[in-house]
Design a protein around this motif. Structure first.
Motif, short mmCIF file in Angstrom:
data_model
loop_
_atom_site.label_atom_id
_atom_site.label_comp_id
_atom_site.label_asym_id
_atom_site.label_seq_id
_atom_site.Cartn_x
_atom_site.Cartn_y
_atom_site.Cartn_z
N TYR A 1 -0.13 9.42 15.79
CA TYR A 1 -0.34 8.16 15.28
C TYR A 1 -0.02 8.43 13.83
CZ TYR A 1 -2.54 4.11 13.12
OH TYR A 1 -2.57 3.13 12.40
N PRO A 2 0.81 7.35 13.44
CA PRO A 2 1.38 7.80 12.03
C PRO A 2 0.59 8.06 10.80
CG PRO A 2 1.72 5.32 12.50
CD PRO A 2 1.17 6.03 13.89
N GLU B 1 -5.43 8.76 16.51
CA GLU B 1 -5.42 10.12 16.65
C GLU B 1 -6.06 10.75 17.90
OE1 GLU B 1 -6.02 8.58 13.61
OE2 GLU B 1 -4.30 9.01 12.22
N LYS C 1 -1.99 13.07 10.24
CA LYS C 1 -2.00 13.55 9.04
C LYS C 1 -3.46 14.14 9.07
CE LYS C 1 -3.17 10.88 5.50
NZ LYS C 1 -2.51 10.14 4.62
N HIS D 1 1.23 -9.94 2.33
CA HIS D 1 -0.39 -9.67 2.08
C HIS D 1 -0.67 -10.20 0.43
CE1 HIS D 1 -0.19 -6.75 5.08
NE2 HIS D 1 0.12 -5.54 4.43
N ILE E 1 -7.34 0.83 4.64
CA ILE E 1 -5.89 1.48 4.23
C ILE E 1 -4.89 0.97 5.22
CG2 ILE E 1 -5.48 3.88 4.36
CD1 ILE E 1 -8.12 4.87 3.95
N CYS F 1 -0.92 -0.74 3.45
CA CYS F 1 -0.10 -1.41 2.12
C CYS F 1 -1.29 -2.26 1.21
CB CYS F 1 0.86 -2.24 2.57
SG CYS F 1 2.44 -1.36 3.06
N TYR F 2 -2.33 -3.07 2.03
CA TYR F 2 -2.80 -4.01 1.38
C TYR F 2 -3.80 -3.19 0.49
CZ TYR F 2 -5.23 -2.38 5.64
OH TYR F 2 -5.66 -1.54 6.79
N GLY G 1 -5.51 -4.07 8.14
CA GLY G 1 -4.07 -4.52 8.77
C GLY G 1 -3.95 -4.59 10.10
N ASP G 2 -2.97 -5.14 10.64
CA ASP G 2 -2.92 -4.98 12.17
C ASP G 2 -2.94 -3.60 12.65
OD1 ASP G 2 -0.58 -4.58 10.86
OD2 ASP G 2 0.77 -5.69 12.16
N SER G 3 -2.30 -2.52 12.30
CA SER G 3 -2.50 -1.03 12.96
C SER G 3 -3.63 -0.66 12.72
CB SER G 3 -1.10 -0.48 12.24
OG SER G 3 -1.08 0.71 12.83
N THR G 4 -4.31 -0.93 11.54
CA THR G 4 -5.79 -0.59 11.39
C THR G 4 -6.64 -1.37 12.24
OG1 THR G 4 -5.23 -0.19 8.90
CG2 THR G 4 -7.34 -0.21 9.61
N ASN H 1 1.14 -7.78 9.81
CA ASN H 1 2.52 -7.81 9.37
C ASN H 1 3.42 -7.35 10.49
OD1 ASN H 1 2.04 -5.34 9.14
ND2 ASN H 1 2.53 -5.17 6.77
N ILE I 1 3.73 -4.79 12.02
CA ILE I 1 4.08 -3.52 12.18
C ILE I 1 3.08 -2.48 11.28
CG2 ILE I 1 5.48 -3.35 10.16
CD1 ILE I 1 7.07 -2.52 13.76
N ALA J 1 3.13 -0.66 8.39
CA ALA J 1 4.01 -0.88 7.24
C ALA J 1 3.93 0.38 6.29
CB ALA J 1 3.96 -2.13 6.27
N MET J 2 2.68 0.68 6.00
CA MET J 2 2.75 1.65 4.96
C MET J 2 3.28 2.97 5.10
SD MET J 2 0.23 2.49 2.31
CE MET J 2 1.79 2.92 1.47
C1 LIG Z 1 -7.15 8.33 10.16
C2 LIG Z 1 -6.00 7.99 9.36
N1 LIG Z 1 -4.86 8.05 9.99
C3 LIG Z 1 -3.46 7.47 9.56
C4 LIG Z 1 -3.51 7.34 8.07
C5 LIG Z 1 -2.34 6.76 7.42
N2 LIG Z 1 -2.17 5.59 7.08
C6 LIG Z 1 -2.70 5.02 6.14
S1 LIG Z 1 -2.49 3.50 6.24
C7 LIG Z 1 -1.97 3.28 7.92
C8 LIG Z 1 -1.93 2.09 8.69
C9 LIG Z 1 -1.38 0.87 7.74
O1 LIG Z 1 -0.89 -0.23 8.93
P1 LIG Z 1 -1.74 -1.40 8.63
O2 LIG Z 1 -2.99 -1.58 8.95
O3 LIG Z 1 -0.76 -2.24 9.77
O4 LIG Z 1 -1.16 -1.95 7.28
P2 LIG Z 1 0.36 -2.26 6.71
O5 LIG Z 1 0.42 -0.81 5.78
O6 LIG Z 1 0.99 -2.41 7.46
O7 LIG Z 1 -0.01 -3.19 5.53
C10 LIG Z 1 -1.80 4.50 8.27
C11 LIG Z 1 -1.54 4.89 9.66
C12 LIG Z 1 -4.86 7.23 7.51
N3 LIG Z 1 -4.99 6.92 6.07
N4 LIG Z 1 -6.06 7.65 8.18
#
Ligand SMILES: Cc1ncc(C[n+]2csc(CCOP(=O)(O)OP(=O)(O)O)c2C)c(N)n1
Lengths: 200, 646
Positions: free
Chosen positions: B44-45, B73, B95, B385, B410, B412-413, B453-456, B482, B484, B486-487
């Motif tokens: 997971y990124p 993760e 991470k 955002h 957590i 970009c937002y 966020g969507d990934s979150t 968004n 994807i 993004a962050m």
């Molecule tokens: C446990 C954990 N895994 C990964 C990250 C790294 N990380 C920070 S923000 C984020 C995801 C952001 O994606 P999203 O929720 O779609 O918001 P966007 O940035 O697209 O606005 C990730 C993977 C983290 N902070 N904590």
């Protein structure tokens, strides 16, 4: 210690990471050891960005305070933000551009920034990279313009030449992007050579 | 991804054996895994780990191994771990804080062990460049009885990864490879070796006494684990990555990870190269006892250099005490505990230890006398955002809701924490916003908005959403979709419609999940349609107030950065917006409340839009009370099209 330390500074989104990698790749193709260090993630969203590039006899990726042989600034205020890395022998290659941080109340003027560099008795060249990039065909080629200018200062001449950078560009870009970047590199190189000739 | 991915002619991981290539540390880790016969990778990124899987995904088809972005993760860990149990060499990367999410599985994996080599890459972030903490995951190694290896450079990382795979397979035990920002995100020359034939599928051979951790089995496995650990402790003394440099001195410096590179440069700067014995360690957990005792033996004084916690230092001190070695041992008294190491930080402690002066450039650096404004990261111009935040705040005001807690998360937002939005009152960890919103909703009388966020959302918010339905937590859940992640640089997730390797798949829709778990009010908005978004938000807020339960609004609009880079690649013109100075009344709504970086006030306080920074989102035009903002050209069909990338 036989080495050269180049600090690249600017604002997230200006292509500073790309610049660092192209510079280091150009050294490596000549068999010169080169290291870069960069920050991803949060720092790229319009924040202040700094990339360290080290060449020669080096084991670690970060430049020490006062140990930069050159600083390339894609934005003027950013050069002063990292000025502690410079020393009296450093050469500063600076983009003639100020980018206002969105929520800043007051920002220094170009003249204030230049007088501060003079007060510190630093050597610098100022390049209008945005216009040269536009002339080359894209506003996003400012980084490559300044890369050309850096090479023209001669600071890296024991390690790399302009043709090494051209060859790296040819390995990384194709088509129009390559054309634009090759032009940008040349314009930046010529602009800086002119400065160096005028001032010496 | 090196350089600008789309222009790459040859991917850096595809150069032939013998080539010397400039690789990012993360690409070097990936290359090491490929040269070790990797068959399966899941991650997971998260900065600074992301490019490991990203670069593996780029070349997966070429080499024939399996790669996925997992939903989080924990799932990434479990997937890759299971592949190892099938006899496939596998890797998971995350991470440092990601390992907290996967920690439950990590602990059990030590009891069960592995079949084929299994590597857990923990990319850590001393100095918190892009993180909420700077935890040192070498403690996880000690905690779980899993070895932790660390490299100091990209070229060492590649070799150490190969060694770690063999080590893992030899002991049938997981190995943690610890990287840090300055290894993962440094680049340097790396020499390529041959890629062996790999195995991407195998067979799971049943053996519940080993693989099924019921207490009766676990008790036996615990005994075996401790036995295995003893032999691992012995083996690390033989690692070629631990190196003793005997310079015939009575002084010794022991270092691990990044410490080695900085130390070597500091010794050169101080002019004391060759004046001290050095023990360089790559197998920090478990510390190579025999090597350390041998090195300490002939010395009067020693210094331990390591980034973050004094893990090696404590081990060295314990060993010296146990064996009665008469050597004065220094560590965190001379080397900073907080933040990353670098030459500037190390030089003072090393100079003191070597009894030489610190060069003047470190003591009297050039100083700038004029004030330079800070430049914190901000939401990009045209970021959806920003529009969502503005609409949310206006909708709350319109609904007469004043006392609001914004439970943030957590991504970009998170940048919404600052002026002018201030919509991130709490930010704990990924998924922590909606989780704490549940508590806030019951323990306070304030109006609760959970923002993620969507990934979150997919990563860790769904159980908390279910909880809010089950326990009737009155709150507005706002997803900033968004399309994807993004962050971390635009990695796809289950809602994106494609996988790590670009294969098209069905989207897992946020709205479907919300309805599926029983959320009764689910709305979708397009944040670039300001009026409609505010209306729908007002409706959802009303629902929460009247029904005292959860409502969800999904704000769906692709990440502008991604769209703009697609537009540039395809040669699509970006429509720029302009201010009509005749009509502008200098109210400042566009630059103060929207605070788009492309819009700045002029000396007379009228607005000006920088055509280079404007990405044509049109939101400023929609919110201008005086119709003073207009597009420079009618947006083209192609421009509308690039927004529908996925
Ligand atoms: C446990 C954990 N895994 C990964 C990250 C790294 N990380 C920070 S923000 C984020 C995801 C952001 O994606 P999203 O929720 O779609 O918001 P966007 O940035 O697209 O606005 C990730 C993977 C983290 N902070 N904590």
């Amino acid at each position: 210690m036989h080495s050269k330390n180049i600090l690249l500074v600017g604002v997230g989104g200006q292509g500073i990471l790309t610049m660092g990698r192209i510079l280091a790749s150009s050294a490596i193709r000549r068999g010169v050891k080169a290291l870069t260090s960069e920050i991803h993630g949060m720092a790229q969203r319009g924040g202040s960005v700094v990339v360290h590039v080290r060449m020669g006899d080096v084991e670690s990726p970060l430049i020490g305070i006062g140990m930069a042989d050159a600083i390339v600034g894609l934005e003027m205020m950013e050069v002063l933000r990292y000025i502690q890395y410079a020393n009296q022998k450093s050469i500063l290659v600076i983009n003639d551009r100020i980018i206002r941080p969105p929520m800043a109340r007051t920002i220094p003027t170009k003249n204030q920034i230049i007088s501060e560099l003079d007060r510190l008795k630093l050597k610098y060249v100022i390049i209008d990279a945005l216009n040269l990039a536009l002339k080359a065909g894209s506003e996003i080629a400012e980084n490559i313009v300044l890369l050309g200018s850096l090479i023209a200062t001669g600071i890296l001449s024991e390690y790399i030449e302009i043709t090494d950078v051209e060859n790296t560009l040819k390995e990384v870009f194709t088509g129009r992007a390559l054309e634009v970047n090759l032009k940008a590199l040349k314009y930046g190189y010529d602009a800086c050579r002119q400065h160096v000739n005028e001032n010496i | 991804m090196t350089f600008i991915g789309e222009f790459d002619l040859v991917h850096p991981l595809l150069y032939p054996p013998g080539s010397v290539v400039l690789l990012l540390g993360n690409e070097a880790i990936a290359r090491g895994a490929i040269e070790a016969g990797l068959g399966f990778a899941a991650a997971y990124p998260g900065t600074p780990s992301t490019e490991i899987l990203e670069s593996l995904a780029d070349v997966a088809e070429h080499y024939g191994f399996y790669v996925e972005w997992s939903v989080n993760e924990k799932v990434a860990f479990e997937s890759a771990y299971a592949a190892s149990l099938c006899g496939v060499r596998s890797l998971t990367a995350m991470k440092h804080v990601g390992l907290n999410v996967a920690a439950d599985a990590l602990m059990s994996s030590a009891y069960i062990g592995v079949e084929a080599g299994f590597l857990i890459v923990s990319a850590e972030d001393p100095d918190m460049w892009s993180s909420q903490n700077e935890q040192d995951n070498r403690y996880y190694g000690l905690h779980a009885y899993i070895p932790v290896f660390e490299a100091y450079s990209p070229w060492e990382a590649k070799e150490l990864v190969k060694y770690a795979f063999n080590f893992s397979e030899k002991f049938k035990h997981p190995v943690i490879f610890r990287s840090t920002t300055r290894v993962s995100h440094s680049s340097g020359p790396v020499k390529f070796d041959v890629v062996p034939s790999l195995k991407s599928t195998g067979r799971f051979v049943k053996d519940p006494s080993r693989f099924a951790l019921v207490p009766a089995h676990a008790r036996k496995l615990r005994v075996k684990l401790i036995e295995k650990w003893r032999s691992i402790c012995e083996e690390v003394n033989n690692s070629p990555f631990n190196k003793y440099i005997d310079n015939g001195s009575r002084r010794l410096i022991i270092c691990c990870g990044t410490g080695y590179g900085y130390l070597m440069d500091c010794l050169k700067i101080l002019g004391v190269e060759g004046k001290v014995n050095i023990l360089k360690i790559s197998t920090t957990v478990p510390a190579p006892r025999r090597l350390i005792l041998d090195a300490l033996g002939g010395c009067d004084v020693a210094l331990v250099i390591e980034e973050l916690e004094p893990i090696l230092e404590r081990d060295v001190k314990a060993m010296a005490f146990e064996e009665g070695v008469e050597c004065e041992i220094h560590g965190k008294d001379l080397i900073p505990l907080i933040g990353e190491l670098n030459i500037d930080k190390l030089i003072h402690g090393v100079a003191k230890f070597m009894d030489v002066p610190v060069p003047s450039n470190f003591l009297n650096p050039l100083k700038c006398n004029i004030e330079i404004p800070t430049r914190p990261p901000t939401l990009c111009s045209g970021c959806p955002h920003r529009a969502s935040f503005l609409e949310l705040k206006w909708a709350l005001a319109k609904s007469g809701v004043r006392d609001v807690i914004f439970a943030g998360d957590i991504g970009c937002y998170s940048l919404g924490v600052d002026e002018p939005f201030k919509v991130q009152d709490i930010m704990l960890e990924m998924g922590g916003g909606i989780g704490s919103a549940n508590g806030l909703a019951h323990a306070s009388n304030q109006f609760i908005v959970a923002i993620m966020g969507d990934s979150t959302f997919y990563h860790a918010c769904i159980p908390a959403l279910i909880n809010s339905v089950y326990n009737k937590s009155p709150m507005l859940v706002m997803v900033l979709d968004n399309r994807i992640t993004a962050m971390t640089g635009h990695q796809p997730h289950p809602g994106s419609g494609f996988t790590a390797t670009g294969a098209r798949v069905d989207e897992v829709k946020i709205e479907d999940i919300a309805r599926g778990v029983g959320v009764k009010c689910v709305e979708t908005i397009d944040p670039f349609n300001v009026k409609d978004s505010i209306d729908k938000l007002v409706k959802a807020i009303k629902f929460v107030l009247e029904n005292r339960t959860v409502a969800l609004v999904n704000s769906r609009r692709a990440c502008t950065l991604m769209v703009v880079s697609n537009a540039r690649r395809r040669g699509v013109r970006i429509p720029r917006y302009l201010v009509d100075l005749e009509l502008c009344r200098a109210c400042g709504i566009c630059y103060n409340q929207l605070s788009c970086p492309a819009i700045t006030p002029m000396p007379d306080k009228k607005a000006s839009i920088d055509p280079i920074l404007c990405f044509g989102c049109s939101v400023c035009m929609q919110i201008c009370p005086f119709n003073a903002i207009k597009p420079s050209e009618t947006p083209s069909k192609d421009w509308e099209e690039v927004w529908r990338v996925n």
